[in-house]
Every structure is written in structure tokens, then in C-alpha cells.
Design a protein around this motif. Structure first.
Motif, PDB file in Angstrom:
ATOM      1  N   ALA A 179       0.839  -1.203   0.000  1.00  0.00           N
ATOM      2  CA  ALA A 179       0.000   0.000   0.000  1.00  0.00           C
ATOM      3  C   ALA A 179       0.875   1.255   0.000  1.00  0.00           C
ATOM      4  O   ALA A 179       0.594   2.217  -0.725  1.00  0.00           O
ATOM      5  CB  ALA A 179      -0.929  -0.002   1.201  1.00  0.00           C
ATOM      6  N   ASN A 180       1.946   1.258   0.793  1.00  0.00           N
ATOM      7  CA  ASN A 180       2.865   2.401   0.819  1.00  0.00           C
ATOM      8  C   ASN A 180       3.545   2.593  -0.528  1.00  0.00           C
ATOM      9  O   ASN A 180       3.708   3.722  -1.008  1.00  0.00           O
ATOM     10  CB  ASN A 180       3.911   2.232   1.915  1.00  0.00           C
ATOM     11  N   ALA A 181       3.937   1.483  -1.146  1.00  0.00           N
ATOM     12  CA  ALA A 181       4.597   1.578  -2.452  1.00  0.00           C
ATOM     13  C   ALA A 181       3.630   2.117  -3.509  1.00  0.00           C
ATOM     14  O   ALA A 181       4.003   2.953  -4.332  1.00  0.00           O
ATOM     15  CB  ALA A 181       5.135   0.213  -2.870  1.00  0.00           C
ATOM     16  N   LYS A 182       2.377   1.658  -3.488  1.00  0.00           N
ATOM     17  CA  LYS A 182       1.377   2.167  -4.430  1.00  0.00           C
ATOM     18  C   LYS A 182       1.157   3.661  -4.217  1.00  0.00           C
ATOM     19  O   LYS A 182       1.081   4.429  -5.180  1.00  0.00           O
ATOM     20  CB  LYS A 182       0.052   1.421  -4.259  1.00  0.00           C
ATOM     21  N   ASP A 183       1.062   4.064  -2.954  1.00  0.00           N
ATOM     22  CA  ASP A 183       0.867   5.482  -2.641  1.00  0.00           C
ATOM     23  C   ASP A 183       2.052   6.302  -3.148  1.00  0.00           C
ATOM     24  O   ASP A 183       1.872   7.373  -3.733  1.00  0.00           O
ATOM     25  CB  ASP A 183       0.690   5.654  -1.127  1.00  0.00           C
ATOM     26  N   GLN A 184       3.253   5.792  -2.929  1.00  0.00           N
ATOM     27  CA  GLN A 184       4.456   6.504  -3.375  1.00  0.00           C
ATOM     28  C   GLN A 184       4.487   6.614  -4.897  1.00  0.00           C
ATOM     29  O   GLN A 184       4.834   7.659  -5.451  1.00  0.00           O
ATOM     30  CB  GLN A 184       5.707   5.789  -2.865  1.00  0.00           C
ATOM     31  N   VAL A 185       4.099   5.553  -5.591  1.00  0.00           N
ATOM     32  CA  VAL A 185       4.072   5.580  -7.058  1.00  0.00           C
ATOM     33  C   VAL A 185       3.053   6.606  -7.541  1.00  0.00           C
ATOM     34  O   VAL A 185       3.315   7.377  -8.473  1.00  0.00           O
ATOM     35  CB  VAL A 185       3.765   4.172  -7.617  1.00  0.00           C
ATOM     36  N   LEU A 186       1.863   6.632  -6.907  1.00  0.00           N
ATOM     37  CA  LEU A 186       0.847   7.605  -7.304  1.00  0.00           C
ATOM     38  C   LEU A 186       1.325   9.030  -7.060  1.00  0.00           C
ATOM     39  O   LEU A 186       1.123   9.915  -7.901  1.00  0.00           O
ATOM     40  CB  LEU A 186      -0.453   7.349  -6.540  1.00  0.00           C
ATOM     41  N   ARG A 187       1.966   9.257  -5.936  1.00  0.00           N
ATOM     42  CA  ARG A 187       2.481  10.600  -5.635  1.00  0.00           C
ATOM     43  C   ARG A 187       3.555  11.008  -6.641  1.00  0.00           C
ATOM     44  O   ARG A 187       3.576  12.139  -7.122  1.00  0.00           O
ATOM     45  CB  ARG A 187       3.028  10.660  -4.220  1.00  0.00           C
ATOM     46  N   THR A 188       4.451  10.090  -6.936  1.00  0.00           N
ATOM     47  CA  THR A 188       5.517  10.380  -7.895  1.00  0.00           C
ATOM     48  C   THR A 188       4.930  10.670  -9.273  1.00  0.00           C
ATOM     49  O   THR A 188       5.362  11.592  -9.963  1.00  0.00           O
ATOM     50  CB  THR A 188       6.502   9.197  -7.973  1.00  0.00           C
ATOM     51  N   HIS A 189       3.928   9.878  -9.661  1.00  0.00           N
ATOM     52  CA  HIS A 189       3.266  10.096 -10.953  1.00  0.00           C
ATOM     53  C   HIS A 189       2.607  11.476 -10.990  1.00  0.00           C
ATOM     54  O   HIS A 189       2.719  12.202 -11.991  1.00  0.00           O
ATOM     55  CB  HIS A 189       2.232   8.993 -11.186  1.00  0.00           C
ATOM     56  N   ALA A 190       1.930  11.862  -9.904  1.00  0.00           N
ATOM     57  CA  ALA A 190       1.285  13.181  -9.844  1.00  0.00           C
ATOM     58  C   ALA A 190       2.324  14.292  -9.899  1.00  0.00           C
ATOM     59  O   ALA A 190       2.131  15.304 -10.584  1.00  0.00           O
ATOM     60  CB  ALA A 190       0.442  13.292  -8.576  1.00  0.00           C
ATOM     61  N   GLU A 191       3.435  14.110  -9.190  1.00  0.00           N
ATOM     62  CA  GLU A 191       4.495  15.128  -9.220  1.00  0.00           C
ATOM     63  C   GLU A 191       5.074  15.276 -10.621  1.00  0.00           C
ATOM     64  O   GLU A 191       5.358  16.380 -11.070  1.00  0.00           O
ATOM     65  CB  GLU A 191       5.601  14.755  -8.233  1.00  0.00           C
ATOM     66  N   MET A 192       5.243  14.153 -11.307  1.00  0.00           N
ATOM     67  CA  MET A 192       5.787  14.212 -12.668  1.00  0.00           C
ATOM     68  C   MET A 192       4.810  14.916 -13.618  1.00  0.00           C
ATOM     69  O   MET A 192       5.229  15.690 -14.473  1.00  0.00           O
ATOM     70  CB  MET A 192       6.097  12.798 -13.179  1.00  0.00           C
ATOM     71  N   GLN A 193       3.507  14.651 -13.451  1.00  0.00           N
ATOM     72  CA  GLN A 193       2.520  15.347 -14.284  1.00  0.00           C
ATOM     73  C   GLN A 193       2.539  16.848 -14.001  1.00  0.00           C
ATOM     74  O   GLN A 193       2.486  17.659 -14.933  1.00  0.00           O
ATOM     75  CB  GLN A 193       1.121  14.796 -14.026  1.00  0.00           C
ATOM     76  N   ASN A 194       2.612  17.227 -12.726  1.00  0.00           N
ATOM     77  CA  ASN A 194       2.670  18.649 -12.374  1.00  0.00           C
ATOM     78  C   ASN A 194       3.938  19.296 -12.934  1.00  0.00           C
ATOM     79  O   ASN A 194       3.889  20.423 -13.436  1.00  0.00           O
ATOM     80  CB  ASN A 194       2.608  18.833 -10.861  1.00  0.00           C
ATOM     81  N   LEU A 195       5.045  18.592 -12.840  1.00  0.00           N
ATOM     82  CA  LEU A 195       6.301  19.117 -13.372  1.00  0.00           C
ATOM     83  C   LEU A 195       6.215  19.288 -14.886  1.00  0.00           C
ATOM     84  O   LEU A 195       6.644  20.309 -15.429  1.00  0.00           O
ATOM     85  CB  LEU A 195       7.448  18.180 -13.000  1.00  0.00           C
ATOM     86  N   ARG A 196       5.622  18.313 -15.570  1.00  0.00           N
ATOM     87  CA  ARG A 196       5.472  18.400 -17.026  1.00  0.00           C
ATOM     88  C   ARG A 196       4.599  19.595 -17.407  1.00  0.00           C
ATOM     89  O   ARG A 196       4.934  20.371 -18.298  1.00  0.00           O
ATOM     90  CB  ARG A 196       4.873  17.105 -17.570  1.00  0.00           C
ATOM     91  N   ARG A 197       3.466  19.757 -16.686  1.00  0.00           N
ATOM     92  CA  ARG A 197       2.579  20.901 -16.970  1.00  0.00           C
ATOM     93  C   ARG A 197       3.290  22.222 -16.716  1.00  0.00           C
ATOM     94  O   ARG A 197       3.158  23.170 -17.483  1.00  0.00           O
ATOM     95  CB  ARG A 197       1.323  20.817 -16.103  1.00  0.00           C
ATOM     96  N   ARG A 198       4.035  22.291 -15.605  1.00  0.00           N
ATOM     97  CA  ARG A 198       4.757  23.516 -15.279  1.00  0.00           C
ATOM     98  C   ARG A 198       5.791  23.836 -16.352  1.00  0.00           C
ATOM     99  O   ARG A 198       5.950  24.985 -16.765  1.00  0.00           O
ATOM    100  CB  ARG A 198       5.424  23.361 -13.909  1.00  0.00           C
ATOM    101  N   MET A 199       6.502  22.814 -16.818  1.00  0.00           N
ATOM    102  CA  MET A 199       7.509  23.038 -17.856  1.00  0.00           C
ATOM    103  C   MET A 199       6.851  23.477 -19.168  1.00  0.00           C
ATOM    104  O   MET A 199       7.371  24.362 -19.845  1.00  0.00           O
ATOM    105  CB  MET A 199       8.340  21.772 -18.057  1.00  0.00           C
ATOM    106  N   GLU A 200       5.703  22.866 -19.512  1.00  0.00           N
ATOM    107  CA  GLU A 200       4.994  23.283 -20.723  1.00  0.00           C
ATOM    108  C   GLU A 200       4.547  24.737 -20.615  1.00  0.00           C
ATOM    109  O   GLU A 200       4.663  25.495 -21.581  1.00  0.00           O
ATOM    110  CB  GLU A 200       3.779  22.382 -20.963  1.00  0.00           C
ATOM    111  N   ARG A 201       4.053  25.119 -19.414  1.00  0.00           N
ATOM    112  CA  ARG A 201       3.618  26.503 -19.216  1.00  0.00           C
ATOM    113  C   ARG A 201       4.813  27.453 -19.301  1.00  0.00           C
ATOM    114  O   ARG A 201       4.725  28.525 -19.902  1.00  0.00           O
ATOM    115  CB  ARG A 201       2.915  26.632 -17.871  1.00  0.00           C
ATOM    116  N   ASP A 202       5.950  27.050 -18.721  1.00  0.00           N
ATOM    117  CA  ASP A 202       7.140  27.901 -18.779  1.00  0.00           C
ATOM    118  C   ASP A 202       7.643  28.069 -20.211  1.00  0.00           C
ATOM    119  O   ASP A 202       8.045  29.166 -20.610  1.00  0.00           O
ATOM    120  CB  ASP A 202       8.249  27.319 -17.903  1.00  0.00           C
ATOM    121  N   VAL A 203       7.599  26.997 -20.978  1.00  0.00           N
ATOM    122  CA  VAL A 203       8.035  27.085 -22.377  1.00  0.00           C
ATOM    123  C   VAL A 203       7.079  27.984 -23.161  1.00  0.00           C
ATOM    124  O   VAL A 203       7.509  28.822 -23.962  1.00  0.00           O
ATOM    125  CB  VAL A 203       8.124  25.671 -23.013  1.00  0.00           C
ATOM    126  N   GLU A 204       5.773  27.814 -22.913  1.00  0.00           N
ATOM    127  CA  GLU A 204       4.783  28.659 -23.594  1.00  0.00           C
ATOM    128  C   GLU A 204       4.991  30.129 -23.245  1.00  0.00           C
ATOM    129  O   GLU A 204       4.977  30.997 -24.127  1.00  0.00           O
ATOM    130  CB  GLU A 204       3.373  28.226 -23.192  1.00  0.00           C
TER     131      GLU A 204
END
Length: 195
Positions: free
Chosen positions: A48-73
Motif C-alpha cells: 500500500a505504501n509503495a502504491k501510494d508513493q508511485v501515485l504521488r511520484t506520478h502526480a508530481e511528474m505530471q505537475n512538473l510536465r505541466r509547469r515546464m509546458e507553461r514555462d516554455v509557452e
């Protein structure tokens, strides 16, 4: 002697008996079952902890990708901001030159026409790159786009209205580059005194 007499049954109570553990399978299996249950519970928690960590990491990566796209724009949208800011005084000087030529008369009509054409082509280039003029004469004062240089009592004008523009403002893709410098009307004070 018969073979039955030599073969003795092991005594389950005898601690030295080798087969004592085999004779009590329920007692020997309980600690193993408890440790297996504990281990399964621990593994379930770890999973359960590993699944939670994977979900958090996935969410952080999506936020980072969106932030980078916004910065490039934004980098593409506002890359010219400093350059445009440096060119605005040239536009101001061309406009002042046209005003000065109007006061001189028709002697310099050709020069005045040349300056007007230069200013027009300059403004067309600014328009193509999404640079908009903020010329708020007669509009309500907006502190997000205007900078009040002074306030005057003008009986004919509504309070908080721009009555004069010292210098035009400019925006790039909706972002303010330079505010318009303006004179704002204020309400006329009542000078009536009681007698």
C-alpha cells in the motif's frame, strides 16, 4: 527376540525423542502461521505504501510536465518583452516628431510624411508580434494599466477618469510592458462656506 520388541514407540513426553515435534504438529505450526500472518500484513502495508508513493511520484511528474509546458509557452509568448521595452522610446520619439512637425507648417511636409510612414510601419510590426497600445484617454482609471502622474479638479469630467495621457502604455500578449502615464480627474471640492 522378535523385531517388535526392539522397535519401541517414541514417547511424546520424552524431550530427547527425535520424533517429538512430529507428534505435535498443531503446536509447531502455530508460531509459523502467526509469523506468516504477520509477514503478510507487513507486506500488505508495504505494498500500500509503495502504491501510494508511485501515485504521488506520478502526480508530481505530471505537475512538473505541466509547469515546464507553461514555462516554455510563456518563454515563447514573452521572449520579446525586454526587446520591445527598449524599442518603445523610439516609437515615442517618432510620435513627438510628428507633433513637432505639425507645429512648423507645410515647409517640412515631406519629412513629416516620411516620419509618419516610418511610425506606421513600426506600429504594424508591433501589432504582428502582439504588442498592443494602451491609450486610455477618456476611460476610467485602471491601476493595472495606468500610472497616475497627477490629479486635477475638472468640473466637466467624471471623477477617476483619465483626462490626459502623457505617455502611452503597451502590453505584450496581454502582459503589461509599460503603464500609460496619465492625468486623472478628481471630484471638485465644495468650497461653499456657511454664513
Amino acid at each position: 527376540m522378535s523385531t517388535e520388541q526392539n522397535h519401541q514407540e517414541p514417547d511424546p513426553q520424552d524431550p530427547g525423542s527425535e520424533d517429538a515435534a512430529e507428534l505435535r504438529p498443531d503446536e509447531a505450526a502455530q508460531p509459523d502461521a502467526q509469523s506468516a500472518t504477520t509477514e503478510v500484513e507487513q507486506l500488505t502495508v508495504d505494498l500500500a505504501n509503495a502504491k501510494d508513493q508511485v501515485l504521488r511520484t506520478h502526480a508530481e511528474m505530471q505537475n512538473l510536465r505541466r509547469r515546464m509546458e507553461r514555462d516554455v509557452e510563456n518563454a515563447h509568448k514573452y521572449a520579446l518583452e525586454k526587446f520591445v521595452g527598449e524599442l518603445l522610446p523610439v516609437v515615442d520619439n517618432l510620435e513627438r516628431s510628428i507633433q513637432a512637425m505639425a507645429d512648423v507648417g507645410d515647409e517640412f511636409k515631406a519629412v513629416s510624411d516620411g516620419i509618419e510612414l516610418t511610425l506606421k510601419s513600426f506600429q504594424d510590426v508591433l501589432d504582428r508580434f502582439k504588442v498592443a497600445t494602451v491609450n486610455p484617454g477618456g476611460e476610467v482609471f485602471n491601476p493595472d494599466l495606468h500610472q497616475a502622474m497627477s490629479m486635477l479638479e475638472v468640473p466637466d469630467a467624471k471623477p477617476n477618469t483619465v483626462i490626459d495621457v502623457f505617455q502611452k502604455g503597451y502590453t505584450l500578449n496581454g502582459r503589461l510592458i509599460r503603464p500609460a502615464m496619465v492625468v486623472v480627474a478628481k471630484s471638485v471640492a465644495n468650497n461653499t462656506s456657511e454664513t
